[in-house]
Design a protein around this motif. Sequence first.
Motif, PDB file in Angstrom:
ATOM      1  N   PRO A  90     -24.305 -17.049 -21.463  1.00 37.07           N
ATOM      2  CA  PRO A  90     -22.956 -16.493 -20.819  1.00 37.07           C
ATOM      3  C   PRO A  90     -23.577 -14.982 -20.083  1.00 37.07           C
ATOM      4  CG  PRO A  90     -23.176 -15.990 -23.199  1.00 37.07           C
ATOM      5  CD  PRO A  90     -23.987 -17.072 -22.812  1.00 37.07           C
ATOM      6  N   GLN A  91     -22.640 -14.630 -19.153  1.00 37.19           N
ATOM      7  CA  GLN A  91     -22.939 -13.478 -18.405  1.00 37.19           C
ATOM      8  C   GLN A  91     -22.002 -12.295 -18.708  1.00 37.19           C
ATOM      9  OE1 GLN A  91     -23.056 -15.171 -14.389  1.00 37.19           O
ATOM     10  NE2 GLN A  91     -25.278 -14.956 -14.359  1.00 37.19           N
ATOM     11  N   TYR A  92     -22.376 -11.259 -18.752  1.00 38.65           N
ATOM     12  CA  TYR A  92     -21.447 -10.002 -18.976  1.00 38.65           C
ATOM     13  C   TYR A  92     -21.244  -9.087 -17.757  1.00 38.65           C
ATOM     14  CZ  TYR A  92     -22.090 -12.421 -23.518  1.00 38.65           C
ATOM     15  OH  TYR A  92     -22.361 -13.345 -24.482  1.00 38.65           O
ATOM     16  N   CYS A  93     -20.472  -8.457 -17.976  1.00 42.97           N
ATOM     17  CA  CYS A  93     -19.923  -7.396 -17.141  1.00 42.97           C
ATOM     18  C   CYS A  93     -20.984  -6.061 -17.371  1.00 42.97           C
ATOM     19  CB  CYS A  93     -18.375  -6.747 -17.133  1.00 42.97           C
ATOM     20  SG  CYS A  93     -18.076  -5.185 -16.153  1.00 42.97           S
ATOM     21  N   THR A  94     -21.443  -5.864 -16.302  1.00 43.17           N
ATOM     22  CA  THR A  94     -22.516  -4.651 -16.375  1.00 43.17           C
ATOM     23  C   THR A  94     -21.966  -3.191 -17.071  1.00 43.17           C
ATOM     24  OG1 THR A  94     -23.697  -5.368 -14.563  1.00 43.17           O
ATOM     25  CG2 THR A  94     -24.129  -3.006 -15.245  1.00 43.17           C
ATOM     26  N   ASN A  95     -20.773  -2.921 -16.727  1.00 38.80           N
ATOM     27  CA  ASN A  95     -20.164  -1.883 -17.229  1.00 38.80           C
ATOM     28  C   ASN A  95     -19.477  -1.774 -18.509  1.00 38.80           C
ATOM     29  OD1 ASN A  95     -18.793   0.787 -16.329  1.00 38.80           O
ATOM     30  ND2 ASN A  95     -16.922  -0.089 -16.740  1.00 38.80           N
ATOM     31  N   CYS A  96     -18.496  -2.975 -18.674  1.00 40.70           N
ATOM     32  CA  CYS A  96     -17.948  -3.030 -19.879  1.00 40.70           C
ATOM     33  C   CYS A  96     -18.399  -3.942 -21.015  1.00 40.70           C
ATOM     34  CB  CYS A  96     -16.275  -3.261 -19.744  1.00 40.70           C
ATOM     35  SG  CYS A  96     -16.091  -4.753 -19.201  1.00 40.70           S
ATOM     36  N   GLY A  97     -19.149  -4.821 -20.536  1.00 37.47           N
ATOM     37  CA  GLY A  97     -19.617  -5.734 -21.409  1.00 37.47           C
ATOM     38  C   GLY A  97     -18.760  -6.916 -21.923  1.00 37.47           C
ATOM     39  N   ARG A  98     -17.793  -7.026 -21.108  1.00 33.67           N
ATOM     40  CA  ARG A  98     -17.009  -8.289 -21.236  1.00 33.67           C
ATOM     41  C   ARG A  98     -17.750  -9.522 -20.426  1.00 33.67           C
ATOM     42  NH1 ARG A  98     -12.982  -4.452 -19.770  1.00 33.67           N
ATOM     43  NH2 ARG A  98     -11.471  -4.113 -21.390  1.00 33.67           N
ATOM     44  N   GLU A  99     -17.372 -10.636 -20.914  1.00 40.59           N
ATOM     45  CA  GLU A  99     -18.011 -11.977 -20.287  1.00 40.59           C
ATOM     46  C   GLU A  99     -17.444 -12.131 -19.028  1.00 40.59           C
ATOM     47  OE1 GLU A  99     -18.436 -16.812 -21.411  1.00 40.59           O
ATOM     48  OE2 GLU A  99     -17.962 -15.332 -22.846  1.00 40.59           O
ATOM     49  N   SER A 100     -18.380 -12.322 -18.087  1.00 40.64           N
ATOM     50  CA  SER A 100     -17.903 -12.362 -16.639  1.00 40.64           C
ATOM     51  C   SER A 100     -19.078 -12.872 -15.758  1.00 40.64           C
ATOM     52  CB  SER A 100     -17.528 -10.854 -15.940  1.00 40.64           C
ATOM     53  OG  SER A 100     -17.530 -10.929 -14.776  1.00 40.64           O
ATOM     54  N   LYS A 101     -18.461 -13.841 -14.987  1.00 37.93           N
ATOM     55  CA  LYS A 101     -19.664 -14.760 -14.246  1.00 37.93           C
ATOM     56  C   LYS A 101     -20.127 -13.804 -13.235  1.00 37.93           C
ATOM     57  CE  LYS A 101     -17.416 -19.204 -14.420  1.00 37.93           C
ATOM     58  NZ  LYS A 101     -16.544 -20.297 -13.793  1.00 37.93           N
ATOM     59  N   GLU A 102     -19.519 -12.593 -12.895  1.00 38.29           N
ATOM     60  CA  GLU A 102     -20.013 -11.697 -11.732  1.00 38.29           C
ATOM     61  C   GLU A 102     -20.629 -10.510 -12.399  1.00 38.29           C
ATOM     62  OE1 GLU A 102     -20.104 -12.662  -8.679  1.00 38.29           O
ATOM     63  OE2 GLU A 102     -18.830 -14.234  -8.804  1.00 38.29           O
ATOM     64  N   ALA A 103     -21.255  -9.612 -11.472  1.00 35.47           N
ATOM     65  CA  ALA A 103     -21.838  -8.363 -12.328  1.00 35.47           C
ATOM     66  C   ALA A 103     -20.671  -7.312 -12.851  1.00 35.47           C
ATOM     67  CB  ALA A 103     -22.912  -7.612 -11.231  1.00 35.47           C
ATOM     68  N   LEU A 104     -19.401  -7.500 -12.231  1.00 36.68           N
ATOM     69  CA  LEU A 104     -18.474  -6.681 -12.672  1.00 36.68           C
ATOM     70  C   LEU A 104     -17.214  -7.525 -12.937  1.00 36.68           C
ATOM     71  CD1 LEU A 104     -18.075  -3.555 -10.567  1.00 36.68           C
ATOM     72  CD2 LEU A 104     -19.235  -3.545 -12.920  1.00 36.68           C
ATOM     73  N   CYS A 105     -16.474  -7.245 -14.181  1.00 42.16           N
ATOM     74  CA  CYS A 105     -15.272  -8.120 -14.327  1.00 42.16           C
ATOM     75  C   CYS A 105     -14.240  -7.594 -13.409  1.00 42.16           C
ATOM     76  CB  CYS A 105     -14.894  -7.892 -15.700  1.00 42.16           C
ATOM     77  SG  CYS A 105     -14.378  -6.240 -16.359  1.00 42.16           S
ATOM     78  N   LEU A 106     -13.044  -8.317 -13.347  1.00 42.79           N
ATOM     79  CA  LEU A 106     -11.887  -8.123 -12.355  1.00 42.79           C
ATOM     80  C   LEU A 106     -11.546  -6.589 -12.679  1.00 42.79           C
ATOM     81  CD1 LEU A 106     -10.269  -8.705 -10.210  1.00 42.79           C
ATOM     82  CD2 LEU A 106      -8.523  -9.954 -11.816  1.00 42.79           C
ATOM     83  N   ARG A 107     -11.478  -6.163 -13.950  1.00 45.11           N
ATOM     84  CA  ARG A 107     -10.780  -4.712 -14.470  1.00 45.11           C
ATOM     85  C   ARG A 107     -11.698  -3.711 -13.813  1.00 45.11           C
ATOM     86  NH1 ARG A 107      -9.219  -3.460 -20.402  1.00 45.11           N
ATOM     87  NH2 ARG A 107      -7.676  -5.231 -19.932  1.00 45.11           N
ATOM     88  N   CYS A 108     -12.974  -4.034 -14.120  1.00 43.88           N
ATOM     89  CA  CYS A 108     -13.897  -3.068 -13.457  1.00 43.88           C
ATOM     90  C   CYS A 108     -13.988  -3.198 -12.126  1.00 43.88           C
ATOM     91  CB  CYS A 108     -15.430  -3.149 -14.431  1.00 43.88           C
ATOM     92  SG  CYS A 108     -15.402  -2.758 -16.073  1.00 43.88           S
ATOM     93  N   TRP A 109     -13.963  -3.910 -11.359  1.00 43.94           N
ATOM     94  CA  TRP A 109     -14.129  -4.297  -9.981  1.00 43.94           C
ATOM     95  C   TRP A 109     -12.974  -3.350  -9.271  1.00 43.94           C
ATOM     96  CZ3 TRP A 109     -16.782  -5.208  -6.013  1.00 43.94           C
ATOM     97  CH2 TRP A 109     -16.053  -5.427  -4.729  1.00 43.94           C
ATOM     98  N   LYS A 110     -11.921  -3.393  -9.927  1.00 41.14           N
ATOM     99  CA  LYS A 110     -10.808  -2.411  -9.492  1.00 41.14           C
ATOM    100  C   LYS A 110     -11.091  -0.979  -9.362  1.00 41.14           C
ATOM    101  CE  LYS A 110      -7.070  -6.056 -10.208  1.00 41.14           C
ATOM    102  NZ  LYS A 110      -5.723  -6.285 -10.757  1.00 41.14           N
ATOM    103  N   ASP A 111     -11.685  -0.808 -10.893  1.00 36.54           N
ATOM    104  CA  ASP A 111     -11.945   0.633 -10.931  1.00 36.54           C
ATOM    105  C   ASP A 111     -13.292   1.071  -9.740  1.00 36.54           C
ATOM    106  OD1 ASP A 111     -10.275   1.220 -13.007  1.00 36.54           O
ATOM    107  OD2 ASP A 111     -11.553   0.587 -14.277  1.00 36.54           O
ATOM    108  N   PHE A 112     -14.139   0.241  -9.805  1.00 35.51           N
ATOM    109  CA  PHE A 112     -15.200   0.453  -8.687  1.00 35.51           C
ATOM    110  C   PHE A 112     -14.798   0.788  -7.405  1.00 35.51           C
ATOM    111  CE2 PHE A 112     -18.648  -1.389  -5.955  1.00 35.51           C
ATOM    112  CZ  PHE A 112     -19.585  -0.299  -6.368  1.00 35.51           C
TER     113      PHE A 112
END
Length: 230
Positions: free
Chosen positions: A7-29
């Motif tokens: 599994p891959q995880y969000c770089t920022n929050c650690g949630r499981e995510s296929k991308e470097a950022l999950c959707l929530r962190c992407w919106k913050d970014f």
Amino acid sequence: MIDFLFPQYCTNCGRESKEALCLRCWKDFKKYFILNQQNRCERCSHQLKNNTCLFCNSRHLFFEKLIALYEYNSFTKTLLLDWKYNNNLNVYRIFLKDVLKIVKMIQPDRMGYISSSKFGKKYRSYDVLEKLLKEIHKITQIPYGKDIRKIKKNKQSKGKQVERFFNVLFSLGLTIEFHTINKYLLIEDTTTTGATINEAARLLKEAGVKEVIGLSIFLEDFEEESLWSQ
């Protein structure tokens, strides 16, 4: 199956995510996207202080324009470190579209970046911008190269801001890959004092390049109590 086993995880929050950022962190970014912000200098992208750019007014600039994409802060720093030191190549895909849009708008004759010195390669054996520029080249066919290299041991992230600014003088050199063209796009992962990209632009101008445009993925805004107000 692969995602289940590895599994891959969000770089920022650690949630499981296929991308470097999950959707929530992407919106913050995206909140830190500089091109959507007002009160920015049209030439260097730094924040204006009372309608004045302290950056531009404090030195002679050798580049025609510096375009910055994202603020460099505690949130984006996590991404940068994961990209630079953990070799997380998924990170560059976060801003690939934004970089590509700028490149197509500028239409440079050549793209380049500052390659790591032998001292930097002690910590990582790869240049983080190389894969990004290779991807851009595939799409646009604009040539690119490691045209500038660090020739003096110099770590911009350490030391006082005044020291970091002056230490970069004469710390760069052109490589054998470089050849003179009219419009050059110089890409940097992070701009802090702005000394490195300005010194690189000086070298390019001395070598005959007519127009140097900088593109920084992350830009650190300086405080008023800094080099530029002294």
